[in-house]
Write a protein that holds these residues in place. Structure first.
Motif, PDB file in Angstrom:
ATOM      1  N   ALA A  77      49.816  33.476  44.671  1.00 51.65           N
ATOM      2  CA  ALA A  77      51.051  33.512  45.468  1.00 51.65           C
ATOM      3  C   ALA A  77      51.610  34.922  45.579  1.00 51.65           C
ATOM      4  CB  ALA A  77      52.091  32.573  44.864  1.00 51.65           C
ATOM      5  N   GLY A  78      51.484  35.703  44.506  1.00 54.14           N
ATOM      6  CA  GLY A  78      52.036  37.055  44.518  1.00 54.14           C
ATOM      7  C   GLY A  78      51.279  38.022  45.396  1.00 54.14           C
ATOM      8  N   LEU A  79      50.054  37.679  45.795  1.00 58.74           N
ATOM      9  CA  LEU A  79      49.239  38.564  46.627  1.00 58.74           C
ATOM     10  C   LEU A  79      49.008  37.995  48.019  1.00 58.74           C
ATOM     11  CD1 LEU A  79      46.477  39.698  44.081  1.00 58.74           C
ATOM     12  CD2 LEU A  79      48.692  40.746  44.549  1.00 58.74           C
ATOM     13  N   GLN A  80      49.651  36.894  48.320  1.00 60.35           N
ATOM     14  CA  GLN A  80      49.395  36.191  49.572  1.00 60.35           C
ATOM     15  C   GLN A  80      49.700  37.049  50.797  1.00 60.35           C
ATOM     16  OE1 GLN A  80      51.330  32.386  49.723  1.00 60.35           O
ATOM     17  NE2 GLN A  80      49.822  31.552  51.145  1.00 60.35           N
ATOM     18  N   ALA A  81      50.675  37.942  50.674  1.00 60.74           N
ATOM     19  CA  ALA A  81      51.068  38.761  51.815  1.00 60.74           C
ATOM     20  C   ALA A  81      50.258  40.047  51.931  1.00 60.74           C
ATOM     21  CB  ALA A  81      52.555  39.098  51.714  1.00 60.74           C
ATOM     22  N   ALA A  82      49.340  40.289  50.999  1.00 63.51           N
ATOM     23  CA  ALA A  82      48.550  41.518  51.032  1.00 63.51           C
ATOM     24  C   ALA A  82      47.656  41.567  52.267  1.00 63.51           C
ATOM     25  CB  ALA A  82      47.708  41.634  49.765  1.00 63.51           C
ATOM     26  N   ASP A  83      47.531  42.746  52.848  1.00 65.74           N
ATOM     27  CA  ASP A  83      46.653  42.919  54.000  1.00 65.74           C
ATOM     28  C   ASP A  83      45.188  43.012  53.582  1.00 65.74           C
ATOM     29  OD1 ASP A  83      48.853  43.077  55.789  1.00 65.74           O
ATOM     30  OD2 ASP A  83      49.134  45.181  55.240  1.00 65.74           O
ATOM     31  N   GLU A  84      44.950  43.470  52.355  1.00 64.36           N
ATOM     32  CA  GLU A  84      43.599  43.632  51.847  1.00 64.36           C
ATOM     33  C   GLU A  84      43.623  43.448  50.336  1.00 64.36           C
ATOM     34  OE1 GLU A  84      40.093  46.809  52.715  1.00 64.36           O
ATOM     35  OE2 GLU A  84      41.888  47.662  51.791  1.00 64.36           O
ATOM     36  N   ILE A  85      42.731  42.610  49.834  1.00 66.68           N
ATOM     37  CA  ILE A  85      42.603  42.393  48.392  1.00 66.68           C
ATOM     38  C   ILE A  85      41.195  42.802  47.991  1.00 66.68           C
ATOM     39  CG2 ILE A  85      42.721  40.744  46.493  1.00 66.68           C
ATOM     40  CD1 ILE A  85      44.554  39.012  48.234  1.00 66.68           C
ATOM     41  N   ILE A  86      41.084  43.855  47.203  1.00 68.22           N
ATOM     42  CA  ILE A  86      39.794  44.338  46.730  1.00 68.22           C
ATOM     43  C   ILE A  86      39.595  43.847  45.307  1.00 68.22           C
ATOM     44  CG2 ILE A  86      38.396  46.360  46.188  1.00 68.22           C
ATOM     45  CD1 ILE A  86      39.996  47.887  48.322  1.00 68.22           C
ATOM     46  N   VAL A  87      38.520  43.110  45.072  1.00 66.02           N
ATOM     47  CA  VAL A  87      38.271  42.512  43.766  1.00 66.02           C
ATOM     48  C   VAL A  87      37.045  43.154  43.121  1.00 66.02           C
ATOM     49  CG1 VAL A  87      37.959  40.348  42.498  1.00 66.02           C
ATOM     50  CG2 VAL A  87      39.193  40.339  44.673  1.00 66.02           C
ATOM     51  N   TYR A  88      37.162  43.460  41.834  1.00 69.26           N
ATOM     52  CA  TYR A  88      36.018  43.988  41.092  1.00 69.26           C
ATOM     53  C   TYR A  88      35.975  43.367  39.706  1.00 69.26           C
ATOM     54  CZ  TYR A  88      38.984  47.103  38.215  1.00 69.26           C
ATOM     55  OH  TYR A  88      39.914  47.606  37.339  1.00 69.26           O
ATOM     56  N   CYS A  89      34.842  43.521  39.042  1.00 68.81           N
ATOM     57  CA  CYS A  89      34.681  43.055  37.658  1.00 68.81           C
ATOM     58  C   CYS A  89      33.867  44.119  36.936  1.00 68.81           C
ATOM     59  CB  CYS A  89      34.025  41.682  37.621  1.00 68.81           C
ATOM     60  SG  CYS A  89      32.444  41.598  38.498  1.00 68.81           S
ATOM     61  N   GLY A  90      32.894  43.713  36.136  1.00 67.60           N
ATOM     62  CA  GLY A  90      32.045  44.686  35.483  1.00 67.60           C
ATOM     63  C   GLY A  90      30.948  45.207  36.394  1.00 67.60           C
ATOM     64  N   SER A  91      30.326  44.283  37.142  1.00 68.94           N
ATOM     65  CA  SER A  91      29.200  44.699  37.990  1.00 68.94           C
ATOM     66  C   SER A  91      29.128  43.941  39.310  1.00 68.94           C
ATOM     67  CB  SER A  91      27.885  44.527  37.225  1.00 68.94           C
ATOM     68  OG  SER A  91      27.669  43.159  36.905  1.00 68.94           O
TER      69      SER A  91
END
Length: 283
Positions: A230-244
């Protein structure tokens, strides 16, 4: 079938085992024991399932940069899909690819994302994985499926993935959220069992991938998936990363289920970021 074909239950898959429009992929794997998944597959797997190995099939060759699990070459993975009998066109209709593992979707979600990246929207994960199948009492087999002749033509979606240059250029921009999908202790830099540097990319917020499912590996309800983001719903771009670039795909699956289509994968993830840093953290 649930969540617009993103998730299927064991009961649904059992009823569709003989459906020629359904292809199953066993993605079981262990990062600490790379041959474990293949061994488990040989002992017993869902009838008709093909085994796709994280290192061999769902990743490309290692290089100095690019992370521990670079993306496979689209043509190579497309050839594998074709040999599994997948069709990407309208005649015959696109095949539904169902991926499962036994690690709370850690590896099945990687295949789910890769299929979308190659332009194939008809892909789902098995809710609860291999354990859910066994718990329901459905049969398994050690018999290997025959390779088939499908027709899979990739329609690459380059907008689904970003590199380190894009991360550096975008992460401070308004409307951009950088999400670290690793467990909190790795995000905080308290533990780092794999990569040479502990910590996280500056500006990243932590949404651990393990929280997408319950303790038994079943996806949490839609309302919880939506509330989580819910807190990121208005984001224009969500970049997700982890370890690899593997378990980040679980967060991307959750975003898609929640109805948020702005998620992108930083494929090289923390292991790629580290490859450009000195042990002291300096660039």
């Amino acid at each position: 079938m649930t969540e617009s074909q993103r998730v299927v239950s064991a009961a649904w898959l059992w009823d569709h085992l003989q459906d020629p429009q359904v292809v199953i992929a066993d993605c079981r794997f262990s990062l600490t024991d790379p041959i474990w998944g293949q061994q488990q597959y040989q002992i017993g797997h869902l009838p008709g399932a093909y085994y796709l190995d994280l290192n061999r099939d769902l990743s490309g060759p290692l290089q100095r940069h690019g992370g521990r699990h670079p993306l496979p070459h689209p043509d190579t993975l497309s050839q594998t899909f074709t040999a599994m009998g997948l069709h990407s066109g309208d005649s015959p209709p696109p095949t539904l690819l169902v991926a499962y593992d036994d690690s709370k979707l850690a590896f099945a979600a990687r295949l789910w994302w890769l299929a979308h990246y190659l332009g194939h929207p008809r892909v789902a994960v098995l809710d609860g994985g291999f354990t859910a199948w066994q718990r329901a009492g459905y049969s398994v087999t050690s018999q290997l499926p025959l390779w088939k002749s499908g027709r899979f033509i990739p329609q690459l979606r380059p907008d689904y993935v970003v590199d380190i240059a894009t991360v550096k250029a975008h992460k401070e921009l308004p409307g951009v959220a950088l999400v670290d999908a690793r467990e909190a202790v790795r995000y905080r830099g308290e533990q780092e069992p794999i990569d040479p540097i502990a910590g996280h990319i500056p500006g990243a917020v932590n949404y651990p991938w393990q929280e997408i499912t319950d303790p038994h590996g079943y996806l949490r309800p839609l309302s919880e998936q939506q509330q989580r983001w819910a807190g990121l719903q208005a984001a224009d771009e969500i970049i997700v990363y982890c370890g690899s670039g593997v378990t980040a795909c679980v967060d991307l699956l959750s975003l898609a289920i929640a109805g948020i289509s702005t998620g992108k994968l930083y494929a090289g993830s923390w292991s790629d970021w580290c490859s450009y840093q000195s042990p002291s953290g300096d660039s």
